[in-house]
Design a protein around this motif. Structure first.
Motif, PDB file in Angstrom:
ATOM      1  N   GLY A   1       0.802  -1.224   0.000  1.00 29.42           N
ATOM      2  CA  GLY A   1       0.000   0.000   0.000  1.00 29.42           C
ATOM      3  C   GLY A   1       0.832   1.270   0.000  1.00 29.42           C
ATOM      4  N   ALA A   2       1.950   1.258   0.734  1.00 27.21           N
ATOM      5  CA  ALA A   2       2.767   2.473   0.809  1.00 27.21           C
ATOM      6  C   ALA A   2       3.323   2.814  -0.575  1.00 27.21           C
ATOM      7  CB  ALA A   2       3.907   2.263   1.815  1.00 27.21           C
ATOM      8  N   LEU A   3       3.808   1.791  -1.284  1.00 27.91           N
ATOM      9  CA  LEU A   3       4.378   2.032  -2.613  1.00 27.91           C
ATOM     10  C   LEU A   3       3.295   2.501  -3.596  1.00 27.91           C
ATOM     11  CD1 LEU A   3       6.947   1.917  -4.341  1.00 27.91           C
ATOM     12  CD2 LEU A   3       6.465  -0.490  -4.809  1.00 27.91           C
ATOM     13  N   LEU A   4       2.073   2.014  -3.395  1.00 24.97           N
ATOM     14  CA  LEU A   4       0.988   2.430  -4.304  1.00 24.97           C
ATOM     15  C   LEU A   4       0.676   3.920  -4.151  1.00 24.97           C
ATOM     16  CD1 LEU A   4      -1.542  -0.543  -4.346  1.00 24.97           C
ATOM     17  CD2 LEU A   4       0.575  -0.225  -5.619  1.00 24.97           C
ATOM     18  N   VAL A   5       0.849   4.454  -2.952  1.00 26.54           N
ATOM     19  CA  VAL A   5       0.640   5.898  -2.758  1.00 26.54           C
ATOM     20  C   VAL A   5       1.659   6.672  -3.602  1.00 26.54           C
ATOM     21  CG1 VAL A   5       0.717   7.787  -1.064  1.00 26.54           C
ATOM     22  CG2 VAL A   5      -0.273   5.574  -0.416  1.00 26.54           C
ATOM     23  N   VAL A   6       2.901   6.190  -3.581  1.00 26.35           N
ATOM     24  CA  VAL A   6       3.953   6.848  -4.383  1.00 26.35           C
ATOM     25  C   VAL A   6       3.613   6.706  -5.874  1.00 26.35           C
ATOM     26  CG1 VAL A   6       6.421   6.800  -4.952  1.00 26.35           C
ATOM     27  CG2 VAL A   6       5.683   6.408  -2.589  1.00 26.35           C
ATOM     28  N   ARG A   7       3.156   5.505  -6.247  1.00 29.64           N
ATOM     29  CA  ARG A   7       2.827   5.272  -7.665  1.00 29.64           C
ATOM     30  C   ARG A   7       1.715   6.215  -8.135  1.00 29.64           C
ATOM     31  NH1 ARG A   7       0.875  -0.583  -9.620  1.00 29.64           N
ATOM     32  NH2 ARG A   7      -1.229   0.220  -9.390  1.00 29.64           N
ATOM     33  N   ASP A   8       0.694   6.396  -7.314  1.00 30.17           N
ATOM     34  CA  ASP A   8      -0.421   7.275  -7.718  1.00 30.17           C
ATOM     35  C   ASP A   8       0.066   8.705  -7.935  1.00 30.17           C
ATOM     36  OD1 ASP A   8      -2.085   5.150  -7.612  1.00 30.17           O
ATOM     37  OD2 ASP A   8      -3.009   5.657  -5.680  1.00 30.17           O
ATOM     38  N   ARG A   9       0.947   9.157  -7.058  1.00 34.20           N
ATOM     39  CA  ARG A   9       1.475  10.531  -7.235  1.00 34.20           C
ATOM     40  C   ARG A   9       2.335  10.602  -8.502  1.00 34.20           C
ATOM     41  NH1 ARG A   9       6.036  13.039  -5.895  1.00 34.20           N
ATOM     42  NH2 ARG A   9       6.794  11.575  -4.309  1.00 34.20           N
ATOM     43  N   PHE A  10       3.178   9.587  -8.700  1.00 35.36           N
ATOM     44  CA  PHE A  10       4.037   9.591  -9.906  1.00 35.36           C
ATOM     45  C   PHE A  10       3.174   9.618 -11.174  1.00 35.36           C
ATOM     46  CE2 PHE A  10       8.178   7.363  -8.210  1.00 35.36           C
ATOM     47  CZ  PHE A  10       8.403   8.448  -7.389  1.00 35.36           C
ATOM     48  N   ALA A  11       2.042   8.896 -11.139  1.00 31.43           N
ATOM     49  CA  ALA A  11       1.181   8.833 -12.334  1.00 31.43           C
ATOM     50  C   ALA A  11       0.677  10.227 -12.691  1.00 31.43           C
ATOM     51  CB  ALA A  11       0.013   7.886 -12.085  1.00 31.43           C
ATOM     52  N   LYS A  12       0.468  11.062 -11.678  1.00 29.97           N
ATOM     53  CA  LYS A  12       0.000  12.444 -11.958  1.00 29.97           C
ATOM     54  C   LYS A  12       1.160  13.346 -12.354  1.00 29.97           C
ATOM     55  CE  LYS A  12      -3.716  12.179  -8.575  1.00 29.97           C
ATOM     56  NZ  LYS A  12      -3.348  11.719  -7.239  1.00 29.97           N
ATOM     57  N   GLU A  13       2.290  13.198 -11.648  1.00 33.60           N
ATOM     58  CA  GLU A  13       3.368  14.186 -11.812  1.00 33.60           C
ATOM     59  C   GLU A  13       4.407  13.808 -12.875  1.00 33.60           C
ATOM     60  OE1 GLU A  13       5.001  14.797  -7.899  1.00 33.60           O
ATOM     61  OE2 GLU A  13       3.053  15.422  -7.076  1.00 33.60           O
ATOM     62  N   LYS A  14       4.476  12.562 -13.265  1.00 31.98           N
ATOM     63  CA  LYS A  14       5.416  12.058 -14.296  1.00 31.98           C
ATOM     64  C   LYS A  14       6.862  12.557 -14.091  1.00 31.98           C
ATOM     65  CE  LYS A  14       2.102  10.054 -16.698  1.00 31.98           C
ATOM     66  NZ  LYS A  14       1.916   8.632 -16.524  1.00 31.98           N
ATOM     67  N   PRO A  15       7.468  12.269 -12.932  1.00 30.67           N
ATOM     68  CA  PRO A  15       8.821  12.783 -12.685  1.00 30.67           C
ATOM     69  C   PRO A  15       9.899  12.194 -13.611  1.00 30.67           C
ATOM     70  CG  PRO A  15       8.169  11.214 -10.974  1.00 30.67           C
ATOM     71  CD  PRO A  15       6.950  11.483 -11.797  1.00 30.67           C
ATOM     72  N   PHE A  16       9.583  11.054 -14.261  1.00 28.82           N
ATOM     73  CA  PHE A  16      10.617  10.394 -15.075  1.00 28.82           C
ATOM     74  C   PHE A  16      10.323  10.474 -16.572  1.00 28.82           C
ATOM     75  CE2 PHE A  16      10.155   7.797 -11.065  1.00 28.82           C
ATOM     76  CZ  PHE A  16      11.189   8.440 -10.402  1.00 28.82           C
ATOM     77  N   ALA A  17       9.466  11.428 -16.974  1.00 25.78           N
ATOM     78  CA  ALA A  17       9.111  11.534 -18.397  1.00 25.78           C
ATOM     79  C   ALA A  17      10.380  11.650 -19.236  1.00 25.78           C
ATOM     80  CB  ALA A  17       8.207  12.738 -18.609  1.00 25.78           C
TER      81      ALA A  17
ATOM     82  N   LEU B   1       7.563  -2.276  -8.208  1.00 23.55           N
ATOM     83  CA  LEU B   1       8.469  -1.117  -8.341  1.00 23.55           C
ATOM     84  C   LEU B   1       8.570  -0.706  -9.815  1.00 23.55           C
ATOM     85  CD1 LEU B   1      10.580   0.931  -7.322  1.00 23.55           C
ATOM     86  CD2 LEU B   1      12.319  -0.868  -7.539  1.00 23.55           C
ATOM     87  N   VAL B   2       8.719  -1.682 -10.700  1.00 21.72           N
ATOM     88  CA  VAL B   2       8.803  -1.375 -12.132  1.00 21.72           C
ATOM     89  C   VAL B   2       7.557  -0.605 -12.567  1.00 21.72           C
ATOM     90  CG1 VAL B   2       8.754  -2.424 -14.450  1.00 21.72           C
ATOM     91  CG2 VAL B   2      10.339  -3.305 -12.715  1.00 21.72           C
ATOM     92  N   ARG B   3       6.377  -1.074 -12.128  1.00 24.90           N
ATOM     93  CA  ARG B   3       5.129  -0.393 -12.495  1.00 24.90           C
ATOM     94  C   ARG B   3       5.072   1.027 -11.910  1.00 24.90           C
ATOM     95  NH1 ARG B   3       0.444  -5.029 -11.672  1.00 24.90           N
ATOM     96  NH2 ARG B   3       0.788  -6.143 -13.630  1.00 24.90           N
ATOM     97  N   THR B   4       5.654   1.204 -10.732  1.00 30.93           N
ATOM     98  CA  THR B   4       5.674   2.543 -10.113  1.00 30.93           C
ATOM     99  C   THR B   4       6.509   3.498 -10.969  1.00 30.93           C
ATOM    100  OG1 THR B   4       5.488   1.498  -7.954  1.00 30.93           O
ATOM    101  CG2 THR B   4       6.296   3.761  -7.966  1.00 30.93           C
ATOM    102  N   LEU B   5       7.624   2.987 -11.477  1.00 34.32           N
ATOM    103  CA  LEU B   5       8.525   3.844 -12.270  1.00 34.32           C
ATOM    104  C   LEU B   5       7.927   4.138 -13.647  1.00 34.32           C
ATOM    105  CD1 LEU B   5      11.884   2.101 -11.257  1.00 34.32           C
ATOM    106  CD2 LEU B   5      10.914   4.207 -10.299  1.00 34.32           C
ATOM    107  N   THR B   6       7.297   3.129 -14.255  1.00 30.67           N
ATOM    108  CA  THR B   6       6.687   3.391 -15.573  1.00 30.67           C
ATOM    109  C   THR B   6       5.466   4.310 -15.415  1.00 30.67           C
ATOM    110  OG1 THR B   6       5.472   1.288 -15.474  1.00 30.67           O
ATOM    111  CG2 THR B   6       7.524   1.301 -16.743  1.00 30.67           C
ATOM    112  N   ALA B   7       4.739   4.186 -14.288  1.00 33.91           N
ATOM    113  CA  ALA B   7       3.620   5.114 -14.048  1.00 33.91           C
ATOM    114  C   ALA B   7       4.145   6.551 -14.002  1.00 33.91           C
ATOM    115  CB  ALA B   7       2.915   4.778 -12.735  1.00 33.91           C
ATOM    116  N   GLY B   8       5.380   6.702 -13.539  1.00 32.14           N
ATOM    117  CA  GLY B   8       6.004   8.022 -13.460  1.00 32.14           C
ATOM    118  C   GLY B   8       6.628   8.468 -14.777  1.00 32.14           C
ATOM    119  N   GLY B   9       6.395   7.704 -15.845  1.00 28.69           N
ATOM    120  CA  GLY B   9       6.846   8.136 -17.168  1.00 28.69           C
ATOM    121  C   GLY B   9       8.154   7.519 -17.636  1.00 28.69           C
TER     122      GLY B   9
END
Ligand code: NAD
Length: 417
Positions: free
Chosen positions: A25-41, A58-66
């Protein structure tokens, strides 16, 4: 193009990823924010990590971030083939990994990740960064920085730094409190026994378990052994850690003595040949050896292979060696990290903490691009505390806050008795 063992395992992999997600759950909170902010576009993240279901999240969290992600394993025996197959089907992910990789493929796959010219790296054991520094220094100028997951990797980075060889900022994620005080301690404590039990199905109660090394991992392993009813012997080279072991209720002695007494030996030192062939020769018939340290260097398998008079694979990742004195020793997980070779590594909850650290370290590197010095860096403590807060929330726990009066009291020096 990805290289996995069997693409048809993807459906099983997706189900395992679903289960992992439920406990992260903690990582999913980070993923949701990354999906909005795209820090790795526009950025490529190159990873050499155990390819497990938790790493998948983790891979999905990073791709969600672009990010585009290029991933390989960091140990020839730790890849979960269903997860590798599932990840290979995801957008913006390339994966090179299978369980049981040859040494040649292991390095070929690291090279494939390097070939993607990563902007950021995530290592578990420092193989990727070491390869880039040794063989591809031309890629270092565009590398924003990297993150390291484990104690042994941080030790190697510090050795590079001391040699003047480290050219980029590297975040030692292992040094987060939310990493080594949780993952190394509770994660290794539990999953090491998961691996040993899958390989041996031995009863721990009543056995003498020798734990070599009383660091973050060894403390967790010894605690679980004690909890399962074993008598624990600890071997150490550090007098402070040896004292801690003794005061935690364990017996402490040199390995030459412990070797004669133990039924099960677990190495977690990050060091070389802590179980020597001479130790093995003095062990009881049927002693079991397992390693949970990063590299397969802790048990002297080279000499064992050379001197044993017989070897058989008798069970799931359990090898029986006949010694020249006629006795038998068993080695679980081929002397590689037993929790990953014989089982599935750490449970998801604990990896959620470690991988919040990785995800936020990547973001920290991007936000501070060009401003951080080359060298081994620790994460700012407020990020570590944020991760702990996220995990407490994910576990449905809340804690007290200091009152103004208390905050003033503990930061003042005037008041005494
Ligand atoms: N299995 C896993 O999933 C997992 C998870 C985290 C870390 N690790 C790895 O486990 C290893 C240990 O990590 P840690 O965080 O506990 O490290 P640590 O530095 O906290 O502890 C290692 C301990 O081993 C002791 N030691 C060194 N040489 C020794 C010797 N010859 N005999 C006895 N003791 C000796 C050191 O004094 C130290 O107390 C590392 O290789 C690390 O990368 C594995």
């Amino acid at each position: 193009m990805s290289h996995v063992k069997d693409p048809s395992l993807a459906a099983q992999g997706r189900m395992n990823l679903e289960i992992a997600e439920k406990h992260m759950g903690a990582l999913l909170v980070v993923r949701d924010r990354f999906a909005k902010e795209k820090p790795f576009a526009g950025l490529t993240i190159g990873m050499a990590l155990h390819v497990t279901k938790e790493t998948g999240i983790l891979v999905r969290t990073l791709t969600a971030g672009g990010a585009k992600v290029a991933i390989t394993g960091c140990n020839p025996l730790s890849t979960q083939d269903d997860i590798a197959a599932a990840l290979a089907e995801e957008a913006n992910v390339e994966v090179w990994a299978y369980k049981g990789e040859s040494t040649e493929d292991y390095y070929k796959f690291l090279q494939a990740v390097v070939g993607k010219k990563p902007d950021i790296t995530i290592d578990d054991g420092c193989d990727l960064i070491s390869m880039m520094h040794k063989n591809h220094p031309e890629l270092l100028s565009t590398l924003i920085g990297g993150c390291e997951e484990t104690t042994t990797g941080v030790q190697r980075l510090k050795a590079m730094e001391a040699d003047g060889a480290l050219k980029i900022p590297m975040v030692a994620v292992n040094d987060n409190k939310t990493k080594h005080m949780m993952d190394n301690y509770y994660g290794t404590g539990q999953s090491t026994f998961d691996g040993i039990l899958r390989s041996t199905n031995m009863l721990i109660a009543g056995k003498i378990v020798v734990v070599l090394g009383y660091g973050s991992c060894g403390k967790g392993v010894a605690m679980r052994a004690q909890g399962m009813g074993a008598q624990v012997i600890v071997t150490e080279v550090d007098p402070f850690r040896a004292l801690q072991a003794a005061m935690d209720g364990h017996r402490v002695m040199p390995m030459a003595e412990a070797a004669r007494q133990g039924d099960l030996f677990i190495t977690v030192t990050g060091n070389l040949n802590v179980v020597s062939y001479a130790h093995m020769e003095s062990m009881k018939d049927g002693a079991v050896l397992a390693n949970s340290g990063h590299f397969d260097a802790e048990i002297d398998l080279k000499t064992l292979e050379a001197r044993a008079t017989g070897k058989r694979r008798v069970r799931h990742y359990l090898d029986e060696y006949k010694l020249s004195n006629g006795r038998i020793v068993y080695v679980a997980g081929e002397g590689r990290l037993v929790n990953l070779a014989s089982a599935e590594g750490h449970p998801s909850e604990v990896m959620s903490l470690s991988f919040c650290g990785q995800a936020l370290a990547c973001e920290y590197l991007v936000k501070n691009k060009g401003k951080l010095p080359a060298g081994v860096l620790t994460m700012p403590p407020d990020i570590d505390q944020y991760i702990a807060d996220l995990q407490l929330k994910a576990m449905g726990l809340s804690i007290d806050a200091l009152t103004d009066e208390q905050a003033k009291y503990i930061s003042s020096w005037e008041e005494g008795t």
